[in-house]
Scaffold this motif. Structure first.
Motif, PDB file in Angstrom:
ATOM      1  N   CYS A  25       0.842  -1.192   0.000  1.00  0.00           N
ATOM      2  CA  CYS A  25       0.000   0.000   0.000  1.00  0.00           C
ATOM      3  C   CYS A  25       0.877   1.241   0.000  1.00  0.00           C
ATOM      4  O   CYS A  25       2.053   1.189   0.357  1.00  0.00           O
ATOM      5  CB  CYS A  25      -0.948   0.002   1.195  1.00  0.00           C
ATOM      6  N   GLU A  26       0.276   2.339  -0.436  1.00  0.00           N
ATOM      7  CA  GLU A  26       0.937   3.634  -0.449  1.00  0.00           C
ATOM      8  C   GLU A  26       0.039   4.628   0.263  1.00  0.00           C
ATOM      9  O   GLU A  26      -1.170   4.622   0.064  1.00  0.00           O
ATOM     10  CB  GLU A  26       1.154   4.120  -1.881  1.00  0.00           C
ATOM     11  N   ILE A  27       0.629   5.459   1.085  1.00  0.00           N
ATOM     12  CA  ILE A  27      -0.110   6.527   1.741  1.00  0.00           C
ATOM     13  C   ILE A  27       0.466   7.836   1.220  1.00  0.00           C
ATOM     14  O   ILE A  27       1.673   8.075   1.306  1.00  0.00           O
ATOM     15  CB  ILE A  27      -0.001   6.429   3.278  1.00  0.00           C
ATOM     16  N   ARG A  28      -0.419   8.652   0.640  1.00  0.00           N
ATOM     17  CA  ARG A  28      -0.020   9.914   0.025  1.00  0.00           C
ATOM     18  C   ARG A  28      -0.658  11.077   0.766  1.00  0.00           C
ATOM     19  O   ARG A  28      -1.765  10.965   1.273  1.00  0.00           O
ATOM     20  CB  ARG A  28      -0.429   9.940  -1.444  1.00  0.00           C
ATOM     21  N   TYR A  63      -1.910  -5.616   5.812  1.00  0.00           N
ATOM     22  CA  TYR A  63      -0.974  -4.622   5.303  1.00  0.00           C
ATOM     23  C   TYR A  63      -0.269  -4.017   6.504  1.00  0.00           C
ATOM     24  O   TYR A  63      -0.913  -3.622   7.468  1.00  0.00           O
ATOM     25  CB  TYR A  63      -1.702  -3.538   4.510  1.00  0.00           C
ATOM     26  N   ARG A  64       1.045  -3.967   6.441  1.00  0.00           N
ATOM     27  CA  ARG A  64       1.833  -3.457   7.559  1.00  0.00           C
ATOM     28  C   ARG A  64       2.662  -2.274   7.090  1.00  0.00           C
ATOM     29  O   ARG A  64       3.285  -2.346   6.038  1.00  0.00           O
ATOM     30  CB  ARG A  64       2.757  -4.537   8.111  1.00  0.00           C
ATOM     31  N   LEU A  65       2.658  -1.218   7.879  1.00  0.00           N
ATOM     32  CA  LEU A  65       3.467  -0.061   7.584  1.00  0.00           C
ATOM     33  C   LEU A  65       4.921  -0.508   7.525  1.00  0.00           C
ATOM     34  O   LEU A  65       5.401  -1.203   8.427  1.00  0.00           O
ATOM     35  CB  LEU A  65       3.276   0.991   8.682  1.00  0.00           C
ATOM     36  N   LYS A  66       5.600  -0.156   6.451  1.00  0.00           N
ATOM     37  CA  LYS A  66       7.007  -0.547   6.327  1.00  0.00           C
ATOM     38  C   LYS A  66       7.835   0.388   7.196  1.00  0.00           C
ATOM     39  O   LYS A  66       7.874   1.584   6.970  1.00  0.00           O
ATOM     40  CB  LYS A  66       7.451  -0.480   4.872  1.00  0.00           C
ATOM     41  N   GLY A 105       3.582   0.619   2.667  1.00  0.00           N
ATOM     42  CA  GLY A 105       3.338  -0.548   3.505  1.00  0.00           C
ATOM     43  C   GLY A 105       3.552  -1.806   2.692  1.00  0.00           C
ATOM     44  O   GLY A 105       3.570  -1.772   1.456  1.00  0.00           O
ATOM     45  N   GLU A 106       3.716  -2.919   3.385  1.00  0.00           N
ATOM     46  CA  GLU A 106       3.924  -4.207   2.734  1.00  0.00           C
ATOM     47  C   GLU A 106       2.743  -5.110   3.030  1.00  0.00           C
ATOM     48  O   GLU A 106       2.158  -5.048   4.104  1.00  0.00           O
ATOM     49  CB  GLU A 106       5.195  -4.873   3.271  1.00  0.00           C
TER      50      GLU A 106
END
Length: 191
Positions: free
Chosen positions: A84-87, A104-107, A97-98
């Motif tokens: 995932c991507e947080i913009r 889904y875990r924040l990288k 995130g992975e």
């Protein structure tokens, strides 16, 4: 929300709203505040991610980020098969995130301990976790309760999620209500 009191740079301790968990249980909040995690942006660089209005829920076993709160504050979250991507509001990639199974875990930057030049040692708790076949952290009580001798365990100073344990928890969750689900499965993943 998080169970880690040390996460908070500011914390107002007070009883707050109840949190309804996915398994149907209800958890009590013990405060709220803000803090920072060391995440990873799209270039692989470590970035400080400030999280505000975070609930302190001591009975949780790991932290959760509310996508609803992210979007309410102008961020967008895009989920894909890989991660995932947080913009931010301008569309700039803030943190990634992975995907791990169905979660889904924040990288997180592998972690600030490596940035400080620290590495795992032969006696750190992570190595013992692997040596004991990915057993629950309470196994380390063998040393603390003097049930064995010659065992030296050092604290690496960080809590990391164990990927093989996460995969097992995910497989157990997917097997349905009659599958083999361990009690407190999330506890087994954090070292």
């Amino acid at each position: 929300m998080t169970c880690d009191e040390s996460f908070f740079s500011t914390l107002e301790k007070k009883n707050g709203p109840k949190v309804f968990l996915a398994d149907g249980k209800i958890a009590k909040t013990a405060g709220h505040g803000e803090g920072t995690v060391l995440g990873v942006n799209g270039n692989g660089d470590a970035v400080d991610v400030k999280l505000v209005d975070v609930l302190y829920v001591p009975s949780l076993t790991s932290g959760l980020i509310s996508v609803d709160k992210l979007t309410a504050n102008g961020f967008t979250a895009v989920f894909s098969a890989n991660g995932c991507e947080i913009r931010d509001a301008t569309g700039s990639l803030t943190v990634v995130g992975e995907r791990s199974g169905c979660l889904y875990r924040l990288k997180l930057a592998e972690s600030s301990k490596k940035a400080q030049g620290k590495t795992h040692t032969t006696n750190c708790q992570h190595q013992w976790h692997r040596r004991f076949g990915h057993r629950h952290p309470d196994v380390i009580r063998i040393r603390e309760e003097k049930l064995g001798t010659g065992m030296i365990v050092t604290d690496y100073g960080t809590r990391e999620c164990c990927e093989p344990c996460l995969e097992e928890v995910d497989a157990s969750a997917r097997s349905g209500p009659h599958g083999s689900v361990r009690a407190n499965a999330d506890d087994d993943t954090r070292w």
